[in-house]
Design a protein around this motif. Structure first.
Motif, PDB file in Angstrom:
ATOM      1  N   LEU A   2      -6.082  24.373 -21.157  1.00 53.19           N
ATOM      2  CA  LEU A   2      -6.388  25.749 -20.758  1.00 53.19           C
ATOM      3  C   LEU A   2      -6.887  25.816 -19.315  1.00 53.19           C
ATOM      4  CD1 LEU A   2      -8.114  27.114 -24.001  1.00 53.19           C
ATOM      5  CD2 LEU A   2      -5.776  27.551 -23.191  1.00 53.19           C
ATOM      6  N   LEU A   3      -7.709  24.842 -18.919  1.00 51.89           N
ATOM      7  CA  LEU A   3      -8.218  24.835 -17.548  1.00 51.89           C
ATOM      8  C   LEU A   3      -7.118  24.513 -16.545  1.00 51.89           C
ATOM      9  CD1 LEU A   3     -11.671  23.077 -18.067  1.00 51.89           C
ATOM     10  CD2 LEU A   3     -11.277  25.439 -17.352  1.00 51.89           C
ATOM     11  N   ASP A  46      -9.317  27.027  -2.059  1.00 52.13           N
ATOM     12  CA  ASP A  46     -10.435  27.925  -1.786  1.00 52.13           C
ATOM     13  C   ASP A  46     -11.549  27.620  -2.785  1.00 52.13           C
ATOM     14  OD1 ASP A  46      -9.704  29.104  -4.178  1.00 52.13           O
ATOM     15  OD2 ASP A  46      -8.924  30.938  -3.278  1.00 52.13           O
ATOM     16  N   ARG A  47     -12.619  28.355  -2.659  1.00 48.90           N
ATOM     17  CA  ARG A  47     -13.817  28.077  -3.476  1.00 48.90           C
ATOM     18  C   ARG A  47     -13.523  28.221  -4.965  1.00 48.90           C
ATOM     19  NH1 ARG A  47     -18.169  31.383  -5.128  1.00 48.90           N
ATOM     20  NH2 ARG A  47     -20.157  30.269  -5.306  1.00 48.90           N
ATOM     21  N   GLN A  48     -12.823  29.276  -5.352  1.00 51.14           N
ATOM     22  CA  GLN A  48     -12.550  29.518  -6.760  1.00 51.14           C
ATOM     23  C   GLN A  48     -11.648  28.423  -7.342  1.00 51.14           C
ATOM     24  OE1 GLN A  48     -12.489  31.798  -4.391  1.00 51.14           O
ATOM     25  NE2 GLN A  48     -14.095  33.227  -5.044  1.00 51.14           N
ATOM     26  N   LEU A  49     -10.617  28.047  -6.593  1.00 49.97           N
ATOM     27  CA  LEU A  49      -9.714  27.006  -7.087  1.00 49.97           C
ATOM     28  C   LEU A  49     -10.450  25.676  -7.231  1.00 49.97           C
ATOM     29  CD1 LEU A  49      -6.803  26.270  -7.860  1.00 49.97           C
ATOM     30  CD2 LEU A  49      -6.444  25.600  -5.478  1.00 49.97           C
ATOM     31  N   SER A  50     -11.327  25.361  -6.286  1.00 47.60           N
ATOM     32  CA  SER A  50     -12.082  24.110  -6.364  1.00 47.60           C
ATOM     33  C   SER A  50     -12.958  24.065  -7.610  1.00 47.60           C
ATOM     34  CB  SER A  50     -12.946  23.934  -5.112  1.00 47.60           C
ATOM     35  OG  SER A  50     -12.148  23.774  -3.959  1.00 47.60           O
ATOM     36  N   TRP A  51     -13.622  25.178  -7.924  1.00 47.88           N
ATOM     37  CA  TRP A  51     -14.481  25.185  -9.104  1.00 47.88           C
ATOM     38  C   TRP A  51     -13.667  25.130 -10.392  1.00 47.88           C
ATOM     39  CZ3 TRP A  51     -19.118  23.653  -9.572  1.00 47.88           C
ATOM     40  CH2 TRP A  51     -20.022  23.779  -8.512  1.00 47.88           C
ATOM     41  N   HIS A 107     -10.864  23.454 -10.727  1.00 46.55           N
ATOM     42  CA  HIS A 107     -10.487  22.048 -10.863  1.00 46.55           C
ATOM     43  C   HIS A 107     -11.700  21.179 -11.198  1.00 46.55           C
ATOM     44  CE1 HIS A 107      -6.199  21.758  -9.951  1.00 46.55           C
ATOM     45  NE2 HIS A 107      -6.372  22.767  -9.120  1.00 46.55           N
ATOM     46  N   LEU A 108     -12.862  21.531 -10.685  1.00 43.99           N
ATOM     47  CA  LEU A 108     -14.067  20.786 -11.039  1.00 43.99           C
ATOM     48  C   LEU A 108     -14.397  20.963 -12.525  1.00 43.99           C
ATOM     49  CD1 LEU A 108     -16.330  21.449  -7.933  1.00 43.99           C
ATOM     50  CD2 LEU A 108     -15.357  19.263  -8.636  1.00 43.99           C
ATOM     51  N   SER A 109     -14.175  22.152 -13.043  1.00 43.12           N
ATOM     52  CA  SER A 109     -14.370  22.379 -14.477  1.00 43.12           C
ATOM     53  C   SER A 109     -13.377  21.550 -15.282  1.00 43.12           C
ATOM     54  CB  SER A 109     -14.197  23.864 -14.810  1.00 43.12           C
ATOM     55  OG  SER A 109     -15.146  24.646 -14.113  1.00 43.12           O
ATOM     56  N   PHE A 110     -12.152  21.469 -14.785  1.00 40.62           N
ATOM     57  CA  PHE A 110     -11.142  20.620 -15.424  1.00 40.62           C
ATOM     58  C   PHE A 110     -11.588  19.156 -15.433  1.00 40.62           C
ATOM     59  CE2 PHE A 110      -7.486  17.797 -14.657  1.00 40.62           C
ATOM     60  CZ  PHE A 110      -6.787  17.975 -15.837  1.00 40.62           C
ATOM     61  N   LEU A 111     -12.141  18.695 -14.315  1.00 40.94           N
ATOM     62  CA  LEU A 111     -12.614  17.311 -14.230  1.00 40.94           C
ATOM     63  C   LEU A 111     -13.815  17.063 -15.137  1.00 40.94           C
ATOM     64  CD1 LEU A 111     -12.240  16.734 -10.389  1.00 40.94           C
ATOM     65  CD2 LEU A 111     -10.778  15.854 -12.210  1.00 40.94           C
TER      66      LEU A 111
END
Length: 224
Positions: free
Chosen positions: A149-150, A103-108, A110-114
């Motif tokens: 942490l992410l 979903d949108r929250q999970l994608s963001w 993981h994007l923060s992790f990347l």
């Protein structure tokens, strides 16, 4: 308009496969960029032929060997970061493989992790250039801490949002969560040891990475 916005938020970022493909690409590029900080030493004496010394070594060989010792910190930092990124890539892919959807929250998340992954070449170059400076190791550790942490936040959110597969093994989320927490705690020990000797602290982190990569069946090392 509000209804359309809500619909968009419900359907955005739903493809785990696309997120996994993006992650693979960023990890591949980042891990490749690490090696760019390894430069072949340029030693003028190596380009000239000189007589052999008593032990059979020529002056160019001695000069090149001396120059290669200066590449050591960069090579060590490269190997350390390659293992680090490999560990985090495997951890992220394990989570994504157990997600039935996104979903949108999970994608963001993981994007923060990347985003943290993309900072690794910088923190690695800083550590390689200032291997004996504690602040350089501290910056490197903060980079690893943020990644941990992410990744933990991604796991907690996917578990609470019901995005994980129902047929997952019992204690799956708890096992991954414990692995991340224990690893980060041990990295902190490495940073504390670095206050005494930076090479000892870095050596411990390398051992932890090798343990994560080879997973020896030795208690308690097989727990993380």
């Amino acid at each position: 308009m509000e209804q359309r916005r809500t619909l968009y938020h419900r359907i955005a970022g739903g493809s785990v496969d696309r997120l996994s493909a993006l992650s693979d690409g960023i990890f591949a590029v980042t891990m490749t960029l690490l090696v760019l900080d390894l430069h072949v030493p340029v030693v003028e004496e190596v380009r000239r032929q000189r007589p052999m010394w008593a032990d059979g070594a020529t002056e160019p060989e001695r000069a090149l060997w001396s120059a290669l010792t200066h590449v050591g910190p960069s090579a060590l930092a490269f190997a350390l970061s390659f293992l680090t990124l490999g560990m985090f890539w495997m951890g992220q892919q394990t989570q994504l493989n157990y997600c039935t959807r996104g979903d949108r929250q999970l994608s963001w998340l993981h994007l923060s992790f990347l985003l943290g992954v993309s900072f690794m070449p910088f923190s690695t170059a800083l550590l390689a250039e200032y291997m004996t400076v504690r602040l350089a190791l501290l910056v490197y550790w903060v980079n690893i801490l943020v990644l941990g942490l992410l990744l933990l936040a991604c796991l907690r959110y996917s578990d609470r949002a019901g995005l994980l597969r129902e047929d997952r093994e019992p204690g799956f989320a708890g096992s991954l969560r414990r692995r991340i927490v224990v690893a980060q705690a041990l990295y902190l020990v490495g940073v504390v040891l670095a206050c005494w000797n930076t090479y000892v602290g870095i050596g411990l982190i390398v051992v932890l990475q090798l343990n994560s990569a080879f997973a020896p069946r030795i208690t308690p090392f097989d727990r993380f």
